[in-house]
Write a protein that holds these residues in place. Sequence first.
Motif, PDB file in Angstrom:
ATOM      1  N   GLN A 108       8.485  10.120-100.222  1.00 10.38           N
ATOM      2  CA  GLN A 108       9.917  10.045-100.529  1.00 10.38           C
ATOM      3  C   GLN A 108      10.198  10.453-101.964  1.00 10.38           C
ATOM      4  O   GLN A 108      11.138  11.198-102.228  1.00 10.38           O
TER       5      GLN A 108
ATOM      6  N   LYS B  83       8.255  12.382-103.823  1.00  6.49           N
ATOM      7  CA  LYS B  83       7.972  13.817-103.949  1.00  6.49           C
ATOM      8  C   LYS B  83       9.193  14.625-103.540  1.00  6.49           C
ATOM      9  O   LYS B  83       9.581  15.612-104.188  1.00  6.49           O
ATOM     10  N   GLU B  84       9.861  14.226-102.434  1.00 10.95           N
ATOM     11  CA  GLU B  84      11.016  14.958-101.956  1.00 10.95           C
ATOM     12  C   GLU B  84      12.147  14.922-102.992  1.00 10.95           C
ATOM     13  O   GLU B  84      12.842  15.918-103.224  1.00 10.95           O
ATOM     14  N   LYS B  85      12.359  13.742-103.583  1.00  9.11           N
ATOM     15  CA  LYS B  85      13.424  13.630-104.606  1.00  9.11           C
ATOM     16  C   LYS B  85      13.127  14.508-105.826  1.00  9.11           C
ATOM     17  O   LYS B  85      14.017  15.155-106.364  1.00  9.11           O
TER      18      LYS B  85
ATOM     19  N   ILE C 224      11.247  17.282-105.906  1.00 10.26           N
ATOM     20  CA  ILE C 224      11.385  18.690-105.545  1.00 10.26           C
ATOM     21  C   ILE C 224      12.864  19.059-105.417  1.00 10.26           C
ATOM     22  O   ILE C 224      13.316  20.128-105.862  1.00 10.26           O
ATOM     23  N   SER C 225      13.678  18.148-104.814  1.00  7.28           N
ATOM     24  CA  SER C 225      15.108  18.423-104.661  1.00  7.28           C
ATOM     25  C   SER C 225      15.795  18.527-106.021  1.00  7.28           C
ATOM     26  O   SER C 225      16.620  19.414-106.257  1.00  7.28           O
ATOM     27  N   ALA C 226      15.438  17.622-106.926  1.00  4.48           N
ATOM     28  CA  ALA C 226      16.062  17.649-108.269  1.00  4.48           C
ATOM     29  C   ALA C 226      15.666  18.915-109.027  1.00  4.48           C
ATOM     30  O   ALA C 226      16.490  19.533-109.715  1.00  4.48           O
TER      31      ALA C 226
ATOM     32  N   SER D   9      14.842  21.821-107.672  1.00  5.98           N
ATOM     33  CA  SER D   9      15.523  22.964-107.063  1.00  5.98           C
ATOM     34  C   SER D   9      16.970  23.038-107.543  1.00  5.98           C
ATOM     35  O   SER D   9      17.485  24.110-107.860  1.00  5.98           O
ATOM     36  N   GLN D  10      17.644  21.903-107.560  1.00  2.00           N
ATOM     37  CA  GLN D  10      19.032  21.901-108.015  1.00  2.00           C
ATOM     38  C   GLN D  10      19.157  22.266-109.505  1.00  2.00           C
ATOM     39  O   GLN D  10      20.108  22.916-109.917  1.00  2.00           O
ATOM     40  N   SER D  11      18.176  21.837-110.289  1.00  2.00           N
ATOM     41  CA  SER D  11      18.215  22.183-111.732  1.00  2.00           C
ATOM     42  C   SER D  11      18.067  23.679-111.936  1.00  2.00           C
ATOM     43  O   SER D  11      18.748  24.282-112.769  1.00  2.00           O
TER      44      SER D  11
ATOM     45  N   THR E 199      23.075  23.467-110.058  1.00  6.98           N
ATOM     46  CA  THR E 199      24.055  22.703-109.275  1.00  6.98           C
ATOM     47  C   THR E 199      23.754  21.224-109.301  1.00  6.98           C
ATOM     48  O   THR E 199      24.144  20.499-108.392  1.00  6.98           O
ATOM     49  N   SER E 200      23.043  20.792-110.361  1.00  3.15           N
ATOM     50  CA  SER E 200      22.695  19.380-110.413  1.00  3.15           C
ATOM     51  C   SER E 200      23.939  18.551-110.638  1.00  3.15           C
ATOM     52  O   SER E 200      24.716  18.842-111.547  1.00  3.15           O
TER      53      SER E 200
END
Length: 226
Positions: A9, A11-13, A15-17, A19-21, A25-26
């Motif tokens: 969980q 790791k997903e957060k 990677i998502s953060a 990608s958005q950075s 679009t963060s």
Amino acid sequence: MPILEPSEQLKEKIISAASQSIAGTSPESSRSNAFALPSPRHRSWKRWIPAISTSIAAVAVTAFGLNQVQLSRQSQQTVDLQKQLEATNIELKRLRGELKANQTTIARLSQPDIQVYSLVGATPNPKNSRLATARLLAKPGDVTVTLVAQDLPKLPNNQIYRLWSVANSSADPMYCGQFRQDDSGTAQWVAPNVACTKNPLQLLITLDAPTDPITSAGPLVMRSLS
């Protein structure tokens, strides 16, 4: 410290953060624009502010110094011009005096039967090592004598020039008056005897004291040319 493996969980957060950075679009970045770090270009410009301020101050100090130097030069030039003006006024006053004296001399020269005698110094002028020269204007039978001299030293109050006339080779010098020339070198006086101006063989100028007897001459200063 030991390396810990994050949970799936977390790791997903992460990677998502990330990608958005990268995409810009963060949500956190959009909400905190006021606290965003300045761009590298902006930070680089701010780094130069102290140097630019120092340069501006240096230019201002240099300009002030150049202005002071220019004002000092202008002030010195003004002083020099004033000195030149004073010297010019003094020279103009002297020339006016000479012009007035020359007008008197010219008027004398225009008279009929006027005679001009040239005289030369017996010793050099101590101030400029030049021999004094003079022109003596006299009319036979007229007791008025005019003398115009150059490089003839001016005298203090305890000395005076005297003119002597020698009628012939066997005659003693005859006293013909005394004088001090003015600033233009001109002197005019009345001879005590008309014989002084009756075609003398030679004219002499001596240096005497005002109280010396007129029966003997002092040191020779000038003599007429034969």
